[in-house]
Design an enzyme around this catalytic site. Structure first.
Site, short mmCIF file in Angstrom:
data_model
loop_
_atom_site.label_atom_id
_atom_site.label_comp_id
_atom_site.label_asym_id
_atom_site.label_seq_id
_atom_site.Cartn_x
_atom_site.Cartn_y
_atom_site.Cartn_z
N MET A 173 -8.63 59.08 38.72
CA MET A 173 -9.82 58.90 37.89
C MET A 173 -9.61 59.54 36.51
O MET A 173 -10.56 59.73 35.75
CB MET A 173 -11.05 59.50 38.57
CG MET A 173 -11.34 58.81 39.91
SD MET A 173 -13.05 58.93 40.43
CE MET A 173 -13.25 60.70 40.58
N GLY A 174 -8.36 59.88 36.20
CA GLY A 174 -8.07 60.41 34.87
C GLY A 174 -8.39 61.88 34.73
O GLY A 174 -8.64 62.57 35.72
N LEU A 203 -6.20 64.09 33.72
CA LEU A 203 -5.08 64.46 34.58
C LEU A 203 -4.69 65.92 34.45
O LEU A 203 -4.71 66.48 33.36
CB LEU A 203 -3.88 63.56 34.25
CG LEU A 203 -4.14 62.05 34.35
CD1 LEU A 203 -2.88 61.28 33.98
CD2 LEU A 203 -4.61 61.66 35.75
N HIS A 211 -2.14 65.81 39.65
CA HIS A 211 -1.96 64.36 39.50
C HIS A 211 -0.51 64.05 39.12
O HIS A 211 0.10 63.12 39.65
CB HIS A 211 -2.84 63.82 38.36
CG HIS A 211 -4.31 63.90 38.59
ND1 HIS A 211 -5.13 64.69 37.83
CD2 HIS A 211 -5.12 63.27 39.47
CE1 HIS A 211 -6.38 64.54 38.23
NE2 HIS A 211 -6.42 63.69 39.23
N GLN A 219 -3.16 65.69 49.17
CA GLN A 219 -3.73 66.37 50.35
C GLN A 219 -5.04 67.08 49.99
O GLN A 219 -5.87 67.35 50.85
CB GLN A 219 -2.72 67.37 50.86
CG GLN A 219 -3.32 68.42 51.80
CD GLN A 219 -2.46 68.73 52.98
OE1 GLN A 219 -1.23 68.79 52.86
NE2 GLN A 219 -3.06 68.91 54.12
P1 AMP Z 1 -8.84 62.02 41.37
O1 AMP Z 1 -8.45 61.71 39.96
O2 AMP Z 1 -9.59 63.28 41.53
O3 AMP Z 1 -9.47 60.83 42.06
O4 AMP Z 1 -7.48 62.27 42.14
C1 AMP Z 1 -6.44 61.33 42.12
C2 AMP Z 1 -5.39 61.73 43.13
O5 AMP Z 1 -4.89 63.02 42.80
C3 AMP Z 1 -5.96 61.84 44.56
O6 AMP Z 1 -5.01 61.30 45.47
C4 AMP Z 1 -6.13 63.32 44.73
O7 AMP Z 1 -6.06 63.73 46.08
C5 AMP Z 1 -4.96 63.85 43.94
N1 AMP Z 1 -5.17 65.25 43.56
C6 AMP Z 1 -6.31 65.79 43.06
N2 AMP Z 1 -6.17 67.12 42.88
C7 AMP Z 1 -4.91 67.44 43.28
C8 AMP Z 1 -4.16 68.66 43.35
N3 AMP Z 1 -4.68 69.82 42.98
N4 AMP Z 1 -2.89 68.60 43.83
C9 AMP Z 1 -2.35 67.41 44.21
N5 AMP Z 1 -3.00 66.23 44.17
C10 AMP Z 1 -4.26 66.24 43.71
#
Ligand code: AMP
Length: 286
Positions: free
Chosen positions: A30-31, A33, A37, A155
């Protein structure tokens, strides 16, 4: 690096790669970053290799937000995101608009959704009843547009990854799902775009989620403990941070997500904690 915002153009490109036998790795986001990410993007590159293509999507998906949630103020910084992704050698960034993803033509609004009915019911699904319907729907759509061989999820959103894995298995998507570890700040707070909402005092106390996971892990190293007892202990532990308001703590089987009565090493723990209006989640295997 190509920036593609039309669904048709994305799918055309992916089909071209597919016909040429090129492996496609995909990271949906969802950006806004952060390093978490970016670690998923690096993992995708590692898996598909130099000859493969890595696609990252940036799309704040409205259908996974409830009307009361933070959709309108979800943080965005496309320019910075594109710079980070370019530096990592991403091939394509897919940035669809809402109109591309959920077209509303006269007389025919968008009306098809994917619903996982088991793993999505507890925890995040109980707290946010329409959330996973939005997640499975948008991920299915993105898979149909990007045609990935492999997709990398974090995770950090443990239940989301479980729901996606189930959807992929149940609906025969030809996609391998990789779940990559949670990246943390120096003090242990899980990186999250939503950490930006925290004021300095809340930020300092937000590390309580990580400390709760560590305390639980310590508690079960030598012997198991009843879920009820550990829940009560952790509730008290979290209340020690005056700005924290506990939403839930759950102890469950990492495969089935079924709650356990007795918590032992290997049990999965997840929690959600509010700081003001900001809701943070974290999880770990104990
Ligand atoms: P989001 O932008 O929040 O939808 O996250 C996109 C992807 O990044 C999803 O698969 C999340 O689980 C992953 N993600 C979010 N935070 C972390 C983090 N701290 N470490 C690793 N992956 C993450």
């Amino acid at each position: 690096m190509q920036i593609v915002s039309s669904s048709a153009a994305m799918q055309r490109l992916a089909r071209k790669w597919q016909r040429a036998g090129t492996h496609i790795g995909f990271v949906p986001t969802m950006g806004y970053l952060h390093a978490g990410h970016l670690s998923l993007v690096q993992r995708a590159r590692l898996v598909v290799g130099k000859a493969g293509k890595v696609v990252a999507s940036i799309y704040v998906n409205p259908t996974q937000f409830a009307p009361t949630e933070d959709l309108a103020k979800y943080p965005r910084d496309l320019k910075r995101d594109l710079k980070s992704l370019r530096e990592l050698g991403v091939d394509v960034v897919f940035t669809p608009s809402d109109g591309e993803m959920y077209p509303h033509q006269a007389g025919s609004g968008y009306s098809t959704y994917i619903v996982e009915e088991n793993l999505s019911q507890s925890m995040e699904g109980a707290a946010r009843p329409t959330h996973f319907r939005g997640v499975t729907t948008v991920v299915a759509k993105l898979f149909n547009l990007v045609l990935p061989d492999v997709a990398v999820f974090g995770q950090k959103d443990f239940q989301q990854a479980a729901v996606i894995k189930r959807m992929v298995a149940d609906l025969n998507f030809p996609v391998r799902i990789i779940v990559a570890p949670t990246l943390r700040e120096r003090d242990g707070l899980a990186m999250s775009s939503r950490n930006k909402y925290l004021d300095p005092e809340q930020r300092a106390q937000a590390v309580i989620l990580y400390h709760a996971l560590q305390a639980a892990r310590m508690a079960v190293t030598k012997q198991s403990i009843s879920a009820e007892r550990l829940h009560a202990d952790l509730k008290e532990f979290i209340t020690a941070a005056p700005l924290a308001r506990l939403d839930y703590v759950s102890f469950f089987d990492p495969e089935t997500l079924e709650p356990v009565k007795q918590v032992a090493a290997g049990t999965q723990m997840a929690l959600a904690v509010f700081f003001g209006k900001t809701r943070l989640i974290d999880n770990a295997q104990l």
